[in-house]
Design a protein around this motif. Structure first.
Motif, PDB file in Angstrom:
ATOM      1  N   GLU A 173       0.835  -1.202   0.000  1.00  0.00           N
ATOM      2  CA  GLU A 173       0.000   0.000   0.000  1.00  0.00           C
ATOM      3  C   GLU A 173       0.868   1.250   0.000  1.00  0.00           C
ATOM      4  N   ARG A 174       1.942   1.248   0.776  1.00  0.00           N
ATOM      5  CA  ARG A 174       2.845   2.401   0.794  1.00  0.00           C
ATOM      6  C   ARG A 174       3.524   2.572  -0.571  1.00  0.00           C
ATOM      7  N   TYR A 176       2.307   1.775  -3.532  1.00  0.00           N
ATOM      8  CA  TYR A 176       1.373   2.338  -4.498  1.00  0.00           C
ATOM      9  C   TYR A 176       1.078   3.803  -4.211  1.00  0.00           C
ATOM     10  N   ALA A 177       1.182   4.197  -2.947  1.00  0.00           N
ATOM     11  CA  ALA A 177       1.025   5.618  -2.627  1.00  0.00           C
ATOM     12  C   ALA A 177       2.147   6.421  -3.276  1.00  0.00           C
ATOM     13  N   ARG A 178       3.356   5.869  -3.303  1.00  0.00           N
ATOM     14  CA  ARG A 178       4.476   6.542  -3.961  1.00  0.00           C
ATOM     15  C   ARG A 178       4.307   6.536  -5.480  1.00  0.00           C
ATOM     16  N   GLN A 180       1.560   6.870  -7.018  1.00  0.00           N
ATOM     17  CA  GLN A 180       0.650   7.976  -7.330  1.00  0.00           C
ATOM     18  C   GLN A 180       1.421   9.270  -7.531  1.00  0.00           C
ATOM     19  N   GLN A 211      -4.570   4.440  -7.336  1.00  0.00           N
ATOM     20  CA  GLN A 211      -5.457   4.844  -6.257  1.00  0.00           C
ATOM     21  C   GLN A 211      -6.395   3.706  -5.875  1.00  0.00           C
ATOM     22  N   SER A 214      -4.580   0.999  -3.892  1.00  0.00           N
ATOM     23  CA  SER A 214      -4.349   1.421  -2.520  1.00  0.00           C
ATOM     24  C   SER A 214      -5.618   1.263  -1.700  1.00  0.00           C
TER      25      SER A 214
END
Length: 234
Positions: A173-174, A176-178, A180, A211, A214
Motif C-alpha cells: 500500500e505504501r 502504491y502511494a508513492r 501515485q 489509487q 491502494s
C-alpha cells in the motif's frame, strides 16, 4: 538484442491507417528496459524539471528522469491524438500475441504501464516482477490479482531468507502511494506538450488504477475475495 531478453512489440494502428510501433526489451536479470532512444532528450526529461514529490534521485547525480527518457518518443508521437480515437492494438511477446480494438487511451495505458515499471525508477522497481508477466489491456480485477499475488510471492521469498516475519499488504500500500506521486509528476511534465489528451489520459488512467489498488488494500481485496469463498459443502 540479447536472445534471453524479455520483449514486447506493440503496434497501434489508428482508424486513419496511421501506425506506430514500440519495441520494449527487458534485461533478463535486472528486468530493466533497454533505453528506448538515445540522447539528446528534450528539456522536460531532465530530472530537475518538475521532479516528482519524494523522488529519491538527485539532479546532482542523475541528469534525467529514467522514466521520462523512455517515454519521450511515445509522448511525441501521440501528443495530438485524442484519447477516444479508435485503434487496433497488437502486442507480440515471445510466448503469445494479444490484440484488441480499443481506444488510443487504453492502448497507450498498456504501453505506459510496462515502460514506467521497468525504466529503473527507484519508486517503480517493485513492479518489475509484474512487468515480467505483462498482461496487455488488463482489467482492474486482473491487475489487483496479479499485483497482490506477486507481492505475496516476494514476501514468501523474503520470509525464507528470514527477512520478514509476517504477511500483510502494508508495504504494498505504501509503494502504491508513492506510485501515485510518480504518476502526478509525469503528468505535470507532459501536460503542456500537446493540445489534445491521449498521452495525458493514459497517465491519468494509471494514476486512477494506483489509487484503486491502494483502496483495495484497506478493504481486504473485496473485488476478488468472492473468488475464494467456498460453498457450504466445501
Amino acid at each position: 538484442m540479447n536472445e534471453k531478453a524479455y520483449w514486447f512489440n506493440y503496434q497501434i494502428e489508428l482508424e486513419d491507417g496511421q501506425r506506430s510501433r514500440f519495441h520494449i526489451a527487458l534485461d533478463p536479470v535486472t528486468l530493466t528496459m533497454t533505453p528506448a532512444s538515445p540522447e539528446p532528450y528534450p528539456p522536460w526529461a531532465r530530472l530537475s524539471y518538475r521532479q516528482c514529490r519524494g523522488c529519491p534521485l538527485s539532479p546532482n547525480t542523475d541528469r534525467y528522469c529514467p522514466i521520462a527518457v523512455n517515454i519521450t518518443d511515445l509522448v511525441e508521437r501521440f501528443k495530438d491524438i485524442v484519447s477516444h480515437n479508435n485503434c487496433m492494438v497488437v502486442c507480440e511477446t515471445r510466448d503469445r500475441t494479444y490484440s484488441k480494438k480499443t481506444s488510443a487511451m487504453e492502448g497507450l495505458t498498456s504501453v505506459f504501464g510496462i515502460v514506467m515499471a521497468t525504466s529503473n525508477c527507484p519508486v517503480m522497481n517493485f513492479l518489475k516482477p509484474m512487468a515480467r508477466f505483462h498482461l496487455p489491456f488488463s482489467s482492474v480485477e486482473e491487475t489487483t490479482a496479479r499485483s497482490t499475488s506477486l507481492f505475496l510471492l516476494g514476501q514468501y521469498f523474503e520470509y525464507k531468507k528470514g527477512r520478514v516475519g509476517s504477511f500483510d499488504f502494508d508495504q504494498l500500500e505504501r509503494s502504491y502511494a508513492r506510485v501515485q506521486r510518480v504518476n502526478e509528476g509525469l503528468l505535470a511534465r507532459i501536460r503542456s506538450l500537446g493540445n489534445r489528451d491521449a498521452d495525458k489520459n493514459a497517465i491519468i488512467t494509471l494514476h486512477s488504477l494506483s489509487q484503486f489498488l491502494s483502496m483495495e488494500m484497506d478493504f481486504s481485496l473485496t473485488t476478488i475475495a468472492h473468488l475464494f469463498e467456498r460453498g457450504a459443502d466445501g
